[in-house]
Design a protein around this motif. Structure first.
Motif, PDB file in Angstrom:
ATOM      1  N   GLY A 117       0.852  -1.178   0.000  1.00  0.00           N
ATOM      2  CA  GLY A 117       0.000   0.000   0.000  1.00  0.00           C
ATOM      3  C   GLY A 117       0.886   1.225   0.000  1.00  0.00           C
ATOM      4  O   GLY A 117       2.104   1.130   0.140  1.00  0.00           O
ATOM      5  N   PRO A 118       0.294   2.413  -0.144  1.00  0.00           N
ATOM      6  CA  PRO A 118       1.082   3.643  -0.225  1.00  0.00           C
ATOM      7  C   PRO A 118       2.018   3.854   0.950  1.00  0.00           C
ATOM      8  O   PRO A 118       3.110   4.375   0.795  1.00  0.00           O
ATOM      9  N   GLY A 119       1.631   3.435   2.144  1.00  0.00           N
ATOM     10  CA  GLY A 119       2.469   3.654   3.310  1.00  0.00           C
ATOM     11  C   GLY A 119       2.891   2.392   4.016  1.00  0.00           C
ATOM     12  O   GLY A 119       3.404   2.450   5.127  1.00  0.00           O
ATOM     13  N   MET A 120       2.664   1.237   3.396  1.00  0.00           N
ATOM     14  CA  MET A 120       2.871  -0.042   4.074  1.00  0.00           C
ATOM     15  C   MET A 120       3.887  -0.883   3.330  1.00  0.00           C
ATOM     16  O   MET A 120       3.613  -1.396   2.244  1.00  0.00           O
ATOM     17  N   LYS A 121       5.095  -1.000   3.892  1.00  0.00           N
ATOM     18  CA  LYS A 121       6.117  -1.873   3.340  1.00  0.00           C
ATOM     19  C   LYS A 121       6.321  -3.054   4.286  1.00  0.00           C
ATOM     20  O   LYS A 121       6.259  -2.908   5.504  1.00  0.00           O
ATOM     21  N   VAL A 122       6.551  -4.223   3.702  1.00  0.00           N
ATOM     22  CA  VAL A 122       6.679  -5.442   4.476  1.00  0.00           C
ATOM     23  C   VAL A 122       7.898  -6.219   4.004  1.00  0.00           C
ATOM     24  O   VAL A 122       8.461  -5.942   2.939  1.00  0.00           O
ATOM     25  N   ASN A 123       8.270  -7.221   4.785  1.00  0.00           N
ATOM     26  CA  ASN A 123       9.249  -8.199   4.349  1.00  0.00           C
ATOM     27  C   ASN A 123       8.508  -9.377   3.733  1.00  0.00           C
ATOM     28  O   ASN A 123       7.737 -10.060   4.420  1.00  0.00           O
ATOM     29  N   ARG A 124       8.721  -9.607   2.448  1.00  0.00           N
ATOM     30  CA  ARG A 124       8.056 -10.686   1.712  1.00  0.00           C
ATOM     31  C   ARG A 124       8.946 -11.936   1.723  1.00  0.00           C
ATOM     32  O   ARG A 124      10.092 -11.897   1.302  1.00  0.00           O
TER      33      ARG A 124
ATOM     34  N   MET B 111      -1.202   3.584   6.223  1.00  0.00           N
ATOM     35  CA  MET B 111      -0.923   2.170   6.437  1.00  0.00           C
ATOM     36  C   MET B 111      -2.089   1.274   6.044  1.00  0.00           C
ATOM     37  O   MET B 111      -1.911   0.070   5.858  1.00  0.00           O
ATOM     38  N   ASP B 112      -3.282   1.837   5.955  1.00  0.00           N
ATOM     39  CA  ASP B 112      -4.473   1.021   5.691  1.00  0.00           C
ATOM     40  C   ASP B 112      -4.335   0.226   4.404  1.00  0.00           C
ATOM     41  O   ASP B 112      -3.860   0.732   3.383  1.00  0.00           O
ATOM     42  N   VAL B 113      -4.776  -1.038   4.467  1.00  0.00           N
ATOM     43  CA  VAL B 113      -4.868  -1.876   3.272  1.00  0.00           C
ATOM     44  C   VAL B 113      -6.339  -1.853   2.842  1.00  0.00           C
ATOM     45  O   VAL B 113      -7.202  -2.422   3.516  1.00  0.00           O
ATOM     46  N   LEU B 114      -6.618  -1.178   1.736  1.00  0.00           N
ATOM     47  CA  LEU B 114      -7.996  -0.970   1.286  1.00  0.00           C
ATOM     48  C   LEU B 114      -8.637  -2.294   0.831  1.00  0.00           C
ATOM     49  O   LEU B 114      -7.938  -3.291   0.622  1.00  0.00           O
ATOM     50  N   PRO B 115      -9.962  -2.320   0.687  1.00  0.00           N
ATOM     51  CA  PRO B 115     -10.618  -3.546   0.247  1.00  0.00           C
ATOM     52  C   PRO B 115      -9.993  -4.122  -1.026  1.00  0.00           C
ATOM     53  O   PRO B 115      -9.716  -3.398  -1.978  1.00  0.00           O
ATOM     54  N   HIS B 116      -9.785  -5.429  -0.995  1.00  0.00           N
ATOM     55  CA  HIS B 116      -9.172  -6.149  -2.113  1.00  0.00           C
ATOM     56  C   HIS B 116      -9.695  -7.585  -2.091  1.00  0.00           C
ATOM     57  O   HIS B 116     -10.142  -8.074  -1.054  1.00  0.00           O
ATOM     58  N   PRO B 117      -9.623  -8.296  -3.205  1.00  0.00           N
ATOM     59  CA  PRO B 117     -10.257  -9.612  -3.300  1.00  0.00           C
ATOM     60  C   PRO B 117      -9.271 -10.766  -3.106  1.00  0.00           C
ATOM     61  O   PRO B 117      -8.053 -10.615  -3.254  1.00  0.00           O
TER      62      PRO B 117
ATOM     63  N   GLU C 232      -7.957  -4.168   5.785  1.00  0.00           N
ATOM     64  CA  GLU C 232      -7.264  -4.189   7.062  1.00  0.00           C
ATOM     65  C   GLU C 232      -6.864  -2.756   7.377  1.00  0.00           C
ATOM     66  O   GLU C 232      -6.053  -2.161   6.665  1.00  0.00           O
ATOM     67  N   ARG C 233      -7.457  -2.215   8.428  1.00  0.00           N
ATOM     68  CA  ARG C 233      -7.243  -0.804   8.746  1.00  0.00           C
ATOM     69  C   ARG C 233      -6.678  -0.654  10.152  1.00  0.00           C
ATOM     70  O   ARG C 233      -6.986  -1.426  11.053  1.00  0.00           O
ATOM     71  N   PHE C 234      -5.861   0.398  10.297  1.00  0.00           N
ATOM     72  CA  PHE C 234      -5.170   0.672  11.551  1.00  0.00           C
ATOM     73  C   PHE C 234      -5.832   1.899  12.167  1.00  0.00           C
ATOM     74  O   PHE C 234      -5.417   3.033  11.940  1.00  0.00           O
TER      75      PHE C 234
END
Length: 303
Positions: free
Chosen positions: A14-21, A53-59, A104-106
């Motif tokens: 997401g625009p503000g959400m980076k993770v370790n994949r 950080m929010d992950v918007l609705p997705h399928p 998934e929202r913070f």
């Protein structure tokens, strides 16, 4: 020794959400039925940046998403109408089956300050017979999950069975998934009895034989491989694996045993045929690199 060691790579979800994949990896797509693994955090952001950080609705189709938190809290909403706040030690187990959308929202900005958010999300591929099942969502609070503790080691059985522990979280194929805290100077055998087994180092450094492994590495073992690890410092570990479910195709958030089913899911999302969460339907994540944008879902997507 491990068959392969996978080093986590940075990915943006997401625009503000980076993770370790961690999974999938080009040389190792799955470990048992586990086809995806992300480690997010610890995250430390100013309270004004929480919405980024929010992950918007997705399928999703063809899988179960499994969310597990070390720290913080996350609000889950899905197209079944579920709203669930997950907190550390709990499990959100959402089975997409033939199709579901979720966000998934913070919503508590305070948890993003001072590194107060850290979570693991995995996807479990469904057996072919369950790929088109009706979607479901379950939350299991931590007092419903078995825990074992003795000097130097603590573990929670998130799902499946290992070390004599058995979780009551329903699964669709044989697997195991555990959160383990191993203190410096103590040892642990990686559980046997499954075709494929993995150990992810979420924190700390451990040794296996003469080799050293550290945070952000996933060690993958074959069925027969004996593996006795030694904690060189306090370690947080995620142990996971199980029996393979067969070849799977993965594209974006879709998993299936059939390529054409993924193409259908792409079109279904584009045309608004996968419902959005009823109380989180104003925005959504479009198909990657897709110019299509719907301001409001068509009536049939709200049923």
């Amino acid at each position: 020794m491990p068959e392969i060691v996978i080093n986590a790579r940075e990915a943006a979800i997401g625009p503000g959400m980076k993770v370790n994949r961690i999974l999938p990896f080009r040389k190792r797509r799955m470990v048992g039925p586990f086809i995806f693994m992300d480690h997010a955090g610890p995250v430390s952001l100013g309270t004004e940046k929480g919405k980024d950080m929010d992950v918007l609705p997705h399928p999703h189709i063809g899988l179960s998403t499994v969310s597990y938190l070390f720290k913080g809290k996350v609000t889950h909403r899905d197209s079944l109408g579920v709203k669930q706040i997950i907190e550390p030690g709990e499990v959100n187990w959402m089975t997409a089956g033939k199709g579901i959308a979720h966000s998934e929202r913070f919503e508590d900005p305070a948890v993003l300050a001072g590194g107060q958010l850290e979570m693991i999300q995995t996807w479990v591929a469904l057996p072919e017979k369950d790929e088109e099942s009706d979607p479901t969502f379950l939350n299991y609070q931590k007092d419903r999950l078995p825990v074992f503790e003795e000097k130097g080691i603590w573990m929670r059985q998130i799902a499946g069975e290992a070390y004599g522990l058995k979780s009551n979280v329903p699964t669709h194929s044989p697997l195991f998934y555990l959160h383990v805290e191993l203190k410096k100077g103590y040892r642990l055998d990686v559980p046997l009895g499954y075709e494929e087994r993995g150990l992810y180092v979420a924190k700390g450094t451990l040794a296996l034989g003469s080799q050293q492994y550290t945070k952000g590495q996933l060690l993958v073992f074959s069925k027969e491989e004996q593996a006795n690890i030694f904690a060189q410092e306090d370690c947080t570990l995620m142990l996971l694996g199980g029996d393979p479910v067969g070849e799977r195709f993965i594209w974006w958030n879709f998993v299936s045993s059939r390529k054409e089913r993924i193409e259908q899911a792409r079109e279904d999302w584009k045309q608004g045929r996968i419902d959005l969460p009823p109380d989180d339907k104003d925005t959504f994540i479009p198909l990657p690199d897709d110019k299509f944008r719907r301001k409001d879902p068509p009536p049939e997507a709200l049923s």
